[in-house]
Design a protein around this motif. Sequence first.
Motif, PDB file in Angstrom:
ATOM      1  N   GLY A  58     -96.038 -33.945 -45.166  1.00 51.04           N
ATOM      2  CA  GLY A  58     -96.055 -35.100 -45.883  1.00 51.04           C
ATOM      3  C   GLY A  58     -95.545 -34.810 -47.249  1.00 51.04           C
ATOM      4  O   GLY A  58     -94.442 -35.398 -47.832  1.00 51.04           O
ATOM      5  N   LEU A  59     -95.835 -33.442 -47.907  1.00 50.71           N
ATOM      6  CA  LEU A  59     -95.283 -33.376 -48.976  1.00 50.71           C
ATOM      7  C   LEU A  59     -93.863 -33.009 -48.996  1.00 50.71           C
ATOM      8  O   LEU A  59     -93.213 -33.309 -49.917  1.00 50.71           O
ATOM      9  N   ALA A  60     -93.460 -32.233 -48.123  1.00 49.38           N
ATOM     10  CA  ALA A  60     -91.890 -32.190 -47.793  1.00 49.38           C
ATOM     11  C   ALA A  60     -91.186 -33.478 -47.947  1.00 49.38           C
ATOM     12  O   ALA A  60     -90.049 -33.533 -48.722  1.00 49.38           O
ATOM     13  N   GLN A  61     -91.693 -34.363 -47.150  1.00 47.20           N
ATOM     14  CA  GLN A  61     -91.131 -35.728 -47.111  1.00 47.20           C
ATOM     15  C   GLN A  61     -91.111 -36.322 -48.331  1.00 47.20           C
ATOM     16  O   GLN A  61     -90.088 -37.082 -48.890  1.00 47.20           O
ATOM     17  N   ARG A  62     -92.212 -36.357 -49.113  1.00 48.27           N
ATOM     18  CA  ARG A  62     -92.172 -37.040 -50.496  1.00 48.27           C
ATOM     19  C   ARG A  62     -91.203 -36.455 -51.395  1.00 48.27           C
ATOM     20  O   ARG A  62     -90.928 -37.050 -52.398  1.00 48.27           O
ATOM     21  N   ASP A  80    -103.584  -5.389 -53.772  1.00 47.00           N
ATOM     22  CA  ASP A  80    -102.365  -6.407 -53.384  1.00 47.00           C
ATOM     23  C   ASP A  80    -102.891  -7.034 -52.048  1.00 47.00           C
ATOM     24  O   ASP A  80    -102.692  -6.066 -50.813  1.00 47.00           O
ATOM     25  N   HIS A  81    -103.555  -8.171 -52.097  1.00 44.71           N
ATOM     26  CA  HIS A  81    -103.283  -8.798 -50.654  1.00 44.71           C
ATOM     27  C   HIS A  81    -102.209  -9.477 -50.084  1.00 44.71           C
ATOM     28  O   HIS A  81    -101.809 -10.460 -50.603  1.00 44.71           O
ATOM     29  N   SER A  82    -101.816  -8.574 -49.068  1.00 47.35           N
ATOM     30  CA  SER A  82    -100.145  -8.650 -48.927  1.00 47.35           C
ATOM     31  C   SER A  82     -99.662  -9.424 -47.557  1.00 47.35           C
ATOM     32  O   SER A  82     -98.577  -9.467 -47.431  1.00 47.35           O
ATOM     33  N   ARG A  83    -100.914  -9.873 -46.886  1.00 50.91           N
ATOM     34  CA  ARG A  83    -100.308 -10.881 -45.625  1.00 50.91           C
ATOM     35  C   ARG A  83    -100.336 -12.087 -45.923  1.00 50.91           C
ATOM     36  O   ARG A  83    -101.318 -12.578 -46.554  1.00 50.91           O
ATOM     37  N   GLY A  84     -99.124 -12.798 -45.765  1.00 49.41           N
ATOM     38  CA  GLY A  84     -99.085 -14.413 -46.324  1.00 49.41           C
ATOM     39  C   GLY A  84     -98.136 -15.028 -45.299  1.00 49.41           C
ATOM     40  O   GLY A  84     -97.439 -14.542 -44.386  1.00 49.41           O
ATOM     41  N   LEU A  85     -97.835 -16.168 -45.739  1.00 54.06           N
ATOM     42  CA  LEU A  85     -96.901 -17.203 -45.303  1.00 54.06           C
ATOM     43  C   LEU A  85     -95.900 -17.801 -46.301  1.00 54.06           C
ATOM     44  O   LEU A  85     -96.403 -17.996 -47.525  1.00 54.06           O
ATOM     45  N   MET A  86     -94.577 -17.550 -46.093  1.00 50.36           N
ATOM     46  CA  MET A  86     -93.483 -18.167 -46.913  1.00 50.36           C
ATOM     47  C   MET A  86     -93.230 -19.513 -46.206  1.00 50.36           C
ATOM     48  O   MET A  86     -92.923 -19.934 -45.235  1.00 50.36           O
ATOM     49  N   MET A  87     -93.476 -20.520 -47.260  1.00 47.00           N
ATOM     50  CA  MET A  87     -93.470 -21.874 -46.830  1.00 47.00           C
ATOM     51  C   MET A  87     -92.274 -22.245 -47.358  1.00 47.00           C
ATOM     52  O   MET A  87     -92.123 -22.770 -48.640  1.00 47.00           O
ATOM     53  N   GLN A  88     -91.112 -22.531 -46.397  1.00 49.21           N
ATOM     54  CA  GLN A  88     -89.745 -23.092 -47.048  1.00 49.21           C
ATOM     55  C   GLN A  88     -89.778 -24.637 -46.973  1.00 49.21           C
ATOM     56  O   GLN A  88     -89.950 -25.201 -45.750  1.00 49.21           O
ATOM     57  N   VAL A  89     -89.468 -25.340 -47.971  1.00 56.34           N
ATOM     58  CA  VAL A  89     -89.664 -26.717 -48.009  1.00 56.34           C
ATOM     59  C   VAL A  89     -88.387 -27.275 -48.491  1.00 56.34           C
ATOM     60  O   VAL A  89     -87.757 -26.755 -49.473  1.00 56.34           O
ATOM     61  N   GLY A  90     -87.576 -28.107 -47.835  1.00 55.14           N
ATOM     62  CA  GLY A  90     -86.333 -28.704 -47.924  1.00 55.14           C
ATOM     63  C   GLY A  90     -85.696 -29.500 -46.933  1.00 55.14           C
ATOM     64  O   GLY A  90     -86.235 -29.454 -45.905  1.00 55.14           O
TER      65      GLY A  90
END
Length: 273
Positions: free
Chosen positions: A265-269, A159-169
């Motif tokens: 840009g992804l979030a805006q699209r 388990d490589h467990s260090r990450g980033l949660m990317m909340q898009v909305g």
Amino acid sequence: MRVQMLGLCRFSYLGLRGYQRHHATIEERRAFLYDPARLARRWLWLRTVALPGWLAQTDPDFTLVLMTGPDLPQPWLSNLRDLAARHPQLRLELVPPMERHLEACEAAIAPHIDPAAEVIGHFRHDDDDAVALDYIARAKADFAQVRGLWQAEGRLSLDHSRGLMMQVGAGSVRFVPRIAHNMGVALTIFLRPDEGKTALHFNHTKLPLWMPGVAVTRPLMFLRGIHGDSDSGDIGPGIPWEIAPDALDRQLSARFGLARMDLEGLAQRLAGA
């Protein structure tokens, strides 16, 4: 020891089980999964977030099976065919709807098992997540350090467990650093080639029931997308860690080959879709 890294990415696969959202009939599931606006959003996620890391792995010796149904609408089916034709690590499997989702996943993976491999490093990947550019290399190297645990039972989770949660909305993106164990992304399940199972056969939240596990908490290894189309839409449990905004931009580029500008840009699209 020959280790094959073999992954599965379901792209709107049409089956009755295997997802947290429930639909009573295959027709309801098809209408939901094949909605044109939804497919356009999923394709944006795949191309913008998931693919850059896979196409730039420092160790290109892996296979990622793209699993979908033979009736996936156009142009998405042709898009997946083109991807697989251009990149040898990507393989397209068209699996008809099956009542038992795990059997469908096994049907997608089985043709790609290397008979010369002594151990298979199975992983799952969602089309809205990203792994670090050295995920394959580090998974192999870290397994070599602890393979005695695997040899004892023929099963091991890494388990490589260090990450980033990317909340898009709402047209914006927010990054939440977490050490989150067994999230399902950057998680490798090492099995014998004749096991007849995939990473999806084991509920990633209950892995200790079936096998020993090792957590590797450095370096930053995954980015998980959380948004309105997520099958599971919350951050979940984890340990917060801190990262400065300028360091975040550097890490997005160095670890994932991603730019904050592209993700914004992804979030805006997506908001305008």
